[in-house]
Design a protein around this motif. Structure first.
Motif, PDB file in Angstrom:
ATOM      1  N   TYR A   1       5.330   0.323  11.887  1.00  0.00           N
ATOM      2  CA  TYR A   1       5.190  -1.122  11.687  1.00  0.00           C
ATOM      3  C   TYR A   1       5.632  -1.451  10.260  1.00  0.00           C
ATOM      4  O   TYR A   1       5.148  -0.833   9.301  1.00  0.00           O
ATOM      5  N   GLU A   2       6.510  -2.461  10.114  1.00  0.00           N
ATOM      6  CA  GLU A   2       6.981  -2.835   8.782  1.00  0.00           C
ATOM      7  C   GLU A   2       6.799  -4.328   8.551  1.00  0.00           C
ATOM      8  O   GLU A   2       7.037  -5.150   9.444  1.00  0.00           O
TER       9      GLU A   2
ATOM     10  N   ILE B   1      -0.606   4.731   5.888  1.00  0.00           N
ATOM     11  CA  ILE B   1      -0.187   3.481   5.233  1.00  0.00           C
ATOM     12  C   ILE B   1       0.664   3.794   4.008  1.00  0.00           C
ATOM     13  O   ILE B   1       0.289   4.622   3.178  1.00  0.00           O
ATOM     14  N   TYR B   2       1.793   3.099   3.916  1.00  0.00           N
ATOM     15  CA  TYR B   2       2.672   3.189   2.752  1.00  0.00           C
ATOM     16  C   TYR B   2       2.846   1.792   2.171  1.00  0.00           C
ATOM     17  O   TYR B   2       3.197   0.843   2.882  1.00  0.00           O
ATOM     18  N   VAL B   3       2.585   1.650   0.877  1.00  0.00           N
ATOM     19  CA  VAL B   3       2.834   0.393   0.164  1.00  0.00           C
ATOM     20  C   VAL B   3       3.873   0.677  -0.902  1.00  0.00           C
ATOM     21  O   VAL B   3       3.700   1.594  -1.721  1.00  0.00           O
TER      22      VAL B   3
ATOM     23  N   ALA C   1      -0.753   1.439  -5.651  1.00  0.00           N
ATOM     24  CA  ALA C   1       0.599   1.204  -5.121  1.00  0.00           C
ATOM     25  C   ALA C   1       1.042  -0.252  -5.199  1.00  0.00           C
ATOM     26  O   ALA C   1       2.245  -0.534  -5.203  1.00  0.00           O
ATOM     27  N   ILE C   2       0.093  -1.200  -5.270  1.00  0.00           N
ATOM     28  CA  ILE C   2       0.471  -2.610  -5.251  1.00  0.00           C
ATOM     29  C   ILE C   2       1.035  -3.055  -6.600  1.00  0.00           C
ATOM     30  O   ILE C   2       0.827  -2.422  -7.628  1.00  0.00           O
ATOM     31  N   ARG C   3       1.753  -4.153  -6.571  1.00  0.00           N
ATOM     32  CA  ARG C   3       2.307  -4.726  -7.797  1.00  0.00           C
ATOM     33  C   ARG C   3       2.383  -6.234  -7.639  1.00  0.00           C
ATOM     34  O   ARG C   3       2.302  -6.772  -6.528  1.00  0.00           O
TER      35      ARG C   3
ATOM     36  N   ARG D   1       4.423  -0.417   5.120  1.00  0.00           N
ATOM     37  CA  ARG D   1       4.842   0.378   6.278  1.00  0.00           C
ATOM     38  C   ARG D   1       3.629   1.127   6.811  1.00  0.00           C
ATOM     39  O   ARG D   1       2.937   1.808   6.058  1.00  0.00           O
ATOM     40  N   ILE D   2       3.383   0.967   8.086  1.00  0.00           N
ATOM     41  CA  ILE D   2       2.243   1.630   8.712  1.00  0.00           C
ATOM     42  C   ILE D   2       2.765   2.465   9.870  1.00  0.00           C
ATOM     43  O   ILE D   2       3.293   1.929  10.851  1.00  0.00           O
ATOM     44  N   GLU D   3       2.626   3.782   9.759  1.00  0.00           N
ATOM     45  CA  GLU D   3       3.051   4.689  10.815  1.00  0.00           C
ATOM     46  C   GLU D   3       1.853   4.994  11.710  1.00  0.00           C
ATOM     47  O   GLU D   3       0.880   5.625  11.278  1.00  0.00           O
ATOM     48  N   VAL D   4       1.936   4.523  12.952  1.00  0.00           N
ATOM     49  CA  VAL D   4       0.829   4.638  13.898  1.00  0.00           C
ATOM     50  C   VAL D   4       1.189   5.656  14.975  1.00  0.00           C
ATOM     51  O   VAL D   4       2.347   5.744  15.400  1.00  0.00           O
ATOM     52  N   VAL D   5       0.197   6.405  15.416  1.00  0.00           N
ATOM     53  CA  VAL D   5       0.410   7.355  16.514  1.00  0.00           C
ATOM     54  C   VAL D   5      -0.786   7.311  17.451  1.00  0.00           C
ATOM     55  O   VAL D   5      -1.931   7.185  17.015  1.00  0.00           O
ATOM     56  N   ASN D   6      -0.491   7.365  18.766  1.00  0.00           N
ATOM     57  CA  ASN D   6      -1.563   7.453  19.763  1.00  0.00           C
ATOM     58  C   ASN D   6      -1.544   8.846  20.387  1.00  0.00           C
ATOM     59  O   ASN D   6      -0.814   9.734  19.943  1.00  0.00           O
ATOM     60  N   THR D   7      -2.344   9.065  21.415  1.00  0.00           N
ATOM     61  CA  THR D   7      -2.431  10.393  22.039  1.00  0.00           C
ATOM     62  C   THR D   7      -1.390  10.520  23.155  1.00  0.00           C
ATOM     63  O   THR D   7      -0.660   9.576  23.478  1.00  0.00           O
TER      64      THR D   7
END
Length: 451
Positions: A343-344, A369-371, A391-393, A400-406
């Motif tokens: 997710y971006e 989570i990546y900021v 990380a914020i400015r 960017r949120i990398e999500v994973v399910n089963t």
């Protein structure tokens, strides 16, 4: 300690999830969808095990298992007739109904295995003795024990405040007990309960509850030469705000709460707020410990601009105006998708703040989570928050949120010939009885919470 059983050998690089032991063991190997995120879970296990292996366990009650064969550790249901007062009316009533087994109700669990619903199940007993723990004790352990100031001390150094001799039961109508051994311990000053105990605590024999907790919350207690450590776990599906009472609290100068999810430590202020399935350590000590800064939300930014969502294994990118469970989509490559989805989005920040964190309302199942391209942590259980202060400015920030399910949804899709992508194969059956998809992805809102 926790043992992961097993890591199954999977010789193929193009078949996932690949070889398993079917319904046996824990599926824990490189072809898990969440293998990249696995360290966040095992770090939690490491922190818990590090504290839960310190010192010795604190257990008040030794339960004599008798001399019949086989001798083994006993589940709480074996003690309901011996300690009815500690169990309480609710557990006693449910146990009576279970034993009556009216109409012989059946259930299937796991899939393909049918059995009586009223079989003994350890997970039905959460803190059953309401603040007291027990160990099963055989003849040999008691025969080598001695008594110090009413406390039974085993040859291995374990200490118990009282010995319980269980009442008869249908499978063992006669208590095969070495009463000479029991009387010998009693003569040394040991406290013995050999008749049904109807009082709600053991206070009348000078044993206060180790901890007082709400229903649905369980605990473990360890003691070292310099500290008492309590592990407190909310085993319900709801948030519980509590004010526990700890027996060891008055002995120490300081009290702290340690969060096993991220290792943070805060001053304990006599309150614990645990979300569904959340856990925490409460540590009592005479040593002062450096603490982390408490998060204090003053304002929040809800990210409500469209999200770009890229489904890695399906090689598909969509736009989401509203964050929805992707298994509700009609296209099989989304509905039955299992794996990573990125997710971006972005958000603007005016001025400077002392701290910030991301909060996700509902998540299925794990997110990193990546900021501004800086990793800010992986979240996999409630509360779904992570600190992004470093990380914020000021100005525009990328998120960017990398999500994973089963694997559940992809295996379901594969079984009904609508796989979300190619290469899905396993030797095992699809184990869920329900043939519906499980919720997947971020649902609801994502907030940037500012301090």
């Amino acid at each position: 300690g926790i043992v992961f059983h097993v890591y199954t050998h999977n010789p193929w690089l193009d078949r996932k999830p690949g070889m398993t032991l079917d319904g046996i063991g824990t599926f824990f190997q490189r072809d898990n969808t969440w293998w990249r995120e696995m360290p966040a879970f095992t770090e939690y296990i490491n922190r818990c095990q590090s504290l839960l292996q310190r010192g010795e366990p604190v257990v008040d009650i030794a339960v004599y298992t008798g001399d019949e064969t086989p001798r083994r550790a006993i589940l709480p249901e074996r003690l309901t007739s011996s300690l009815p007062g500690l169990f309480g009316d609710s557990i006693i009533a449910s146990e009576k109904a279970r034993l009556q087994n009216e109409d012989v109700p059946m259930e299937t669990s796991p899939v393909g295995v049918k059995h009586t619903r009223n079989m003994t199940k350890a997970d039905l007993f959460t803190n059953p003795l309401h603040g007291y723990k027990y160990d099963s004790m055989n003849h040999d352990a008691l025969a080598s024990a001695h008594v110090e100031n009413c406390t039974i001390v085993t040859a291995g150094g374990m200490r118990y405040e009282v010995l319980v001799v269980p009442q008869e039961r249908k499978m063992n109508p006669d208590r095969i007990v070495d009463w000479t051994l029991i009387e010998n311990l009693k003569a040394q000053g040991a406290r013995i309960i050999s008749e049904p105990w109807t009082e709600t605590t053991l206070s009348s024999i000078d044993i206060e509850p180790d901890v007082q907790l709400p229903e649905g919350v369980d605990f473990a207690h360890r003691r070292t030469a310099s500290e008492d450590i309590y592990f407190v776990a909310n085993l319900t599906d709801s948030t519980i705000n509590m004010k526990p009472t700890f027996r060891s609290a008055s002995v120490y100068k300081y009290a702290y709460v340690a969060n096993p999810l991220n290792g943070s430590i805060f001053v304990y202020n006599n309150e614990l707020n645990l979300e569904a399935n959340e856990s925490a350590f409460v540590i009592f000590t005479n040593e002062k410990i450096a603490v982390d800064k408490l998060q204090s939300a003053t304002t929040s930014i809800t990210i409500n601009t469209p999200w770009s969502v890229a489904f890695e294994s399906a090689d598909t990118t969509i736009a989401m105006d509203i964050l929805l469970d992707w298994s509700t989509y009609d296209e099989p490559k989304l509905k039955y998708y299992s794996g990573h989805a990125t997710y971006e989005n972005s958000f603007n920040l005016e001025g400077s703040v002392s701290g910030a964190y991301i909060r996700i309302k509902e998540l299925h199942d794990i997110a990193t989570i990546y900021v501004n391209d800086k990793c800010c942590g992986t979240i996999w259980t409630k509360p779904y928050i992570t600190d992004i202060s470093n990380a914020i400015r000021s100005g525009k920030n990328t998120l960017r949120i990398e999500v994973v399910n089963t694997w559940a949804n992809a295996l379901l899709g594969s079984d009904i010939n609508t796989p979300p992508y190619s290469g899905i194969w396993t030797n095992a059956k699809y184990r869920r009885a329900e043939k519906n998809t499980l919720p997947a992805g971020i649902v609801g809102k994502v907030e940037v919470v500012l301090e």
